[in-house]
Write an enzyme that holds these catalytic residues in place. Structure first.
Site: not given
Ligand SMILES: Cc1cc2nc3c(=O)[nH]c(=O)nc-3n(C[C@H](O)[C@H](O)[C@H](O)COP(=O)(O)O)c2cc1C
Length: 330
Positions: A18, A102
């Protein structure tokens, strides 16, 4: 064979990581055509989804030709994540992936992404509730830990498996490292070697040559590789890795004609998907790699990355074909 729930994949599958503003439907489709076995969307904010923010909901689009595809969500609030799970399910992806990796400040400061690595109990709870809420397989992408002194990935992976995830992808860096230094695959191998683990364990971080993918497979024993930066502007990377596995030899790189053809289709698909302005703008980041290694290329690249209209970018592609026909890449 490797399986994510009922999804059957070849041995040592290659997954498109991603990547925000990169892993969109056009690019995912190109990676799929070029050998990616599973593709993931960029992360999508659960809060954005439940507010029906247009920017977030657009990210749910998928093309049939890119399956199997996982939609990745992030957030730290249980109710929002559950509501987002229901919204995502309606888009009919093959997998729902949770982003616990993240490192960006604005995400971790809200306890989301890698921020959750500071609260393993919440991570486990969120994951378990999402698994219960959906009939889709749930996977997790995370990092080794918050920082060097808090690497508990073996325990974390086991706990997430126990609440029902069907695969885990681990980036071999801590949050504190951001993108610095080298990815360390040893702790990922320790997850794989935990005799209690039975779900696929995918390695991520710094796989940028076929040799490194092979090392991840043969020396670290992982179940597959998730690939990010190496395929930006270079979707051929997946097939190059597969060819190397099969023959021990390097596939010759794409010709200039193939590069232009793929860049052109990339731009066409981007415009069709997000319109002229955004399509032109967001495809720019791929051109450096599409045309890497060509001498005296700068004026052409400048035209591609500064033109606001697709007609000018397409004209630059034509000029490239004319000027560099038969170019020999070294
Ligand atoms: C431009 C960019 C955007 C990224 N966006 C995401 C994201 O949305 N979700 C996520 O889990 N990781 C994201 N990442 C991290 C990558 O998925 C991957 O973990 C990281 O790049 C390391 O893999 P690599 O060395 O193969 O690039 C992003 C990375 C890059 C370079």
């Amino acid at each position: 064979m490797v399986k994510i729930a009922d999804i059957e994949l070849p041995d040592f599958p290659l997954l498109l990581a991603p990547m925000e503003d990169v892993s969109d439907p056009p690019f995912r489709a190109l990676c799929k055509e070029n050998g990616a076995d599973v593709v993931y969307t960029e992360f999508i904010s659960s809060e954005g989804l439940i507010r029906d923010a247009a920017k977030s909901t657009m990210k749910l689009d998928i093309y049939e030709k890119e399956r199997p595809v996982g939609i990745q969500i992030f957030g730290a609030n249980l109710d929002s994540m559950l509501e987002a799970t229901e919204i995502v399910e309606k888009s009919n992806p093959d997998i729902i992936d949770i982003n616990f990796g993240c490192p960006v400040k604005k995400v971790v400061s809200k306890g989301a992404g890698a921020g959750i690595l500071k609260d393993i109990c919440l991570m486990e709870k969120l994951t378990g509730e999402i698994v219960k809420r959906t009939k889709l397989p749930v996977t997790v992408k995370t990092r080794l830990g918050w920082d060097h002194d808090s690497i508990k990935i073996v325990e974390v992976a086991e706990r997430l498996q126990d609440v029902g995830i069907k695969a885990i992808s681990i980036h071999g860096r801590t949050r504190a490292q951001m993108y610095k230094g080298h990815a360390d695959w040893k702790p990922i191998a320790a997850v794989k070697n935990n005799p209690r683990m039975h779900i696929p364990v995918f390695g991520n971080g710094d796989v940028n040559t076929p040799e490194k993918a092979m090392e991840m497979r043969d020396s670290y024993g992982l179940d597959g590789a998730m690939i990010g930066r190496a395929c930006i502007g270079y979707p051929w990377f997946f097939n190059e890795v597969k060819h190397f596995f099969e023959t021990g030899e390097h596939l010759p790189g794409p010709t200039i004609e193939e590069r232009v053809e793929v860049a052109r289709r990339h731009l066409e698909m981007s415009i069709a998907w997000k319109g002229e302005k955004l399509g032109v703008f967001e495809t720019r980041r791929h051109y450096t790699n599409y045309f890497k290694g060509i001498r005296d290329f700068k004026p052409y690249r400048m035209k591609m990355v500064t033109s606001d209209h697709s007609v000018d970018v397409f004209a630059a592609f034509d000029e490239v074909l004319e000027k560099f026909a038969g170019y020999e890449f070294v």
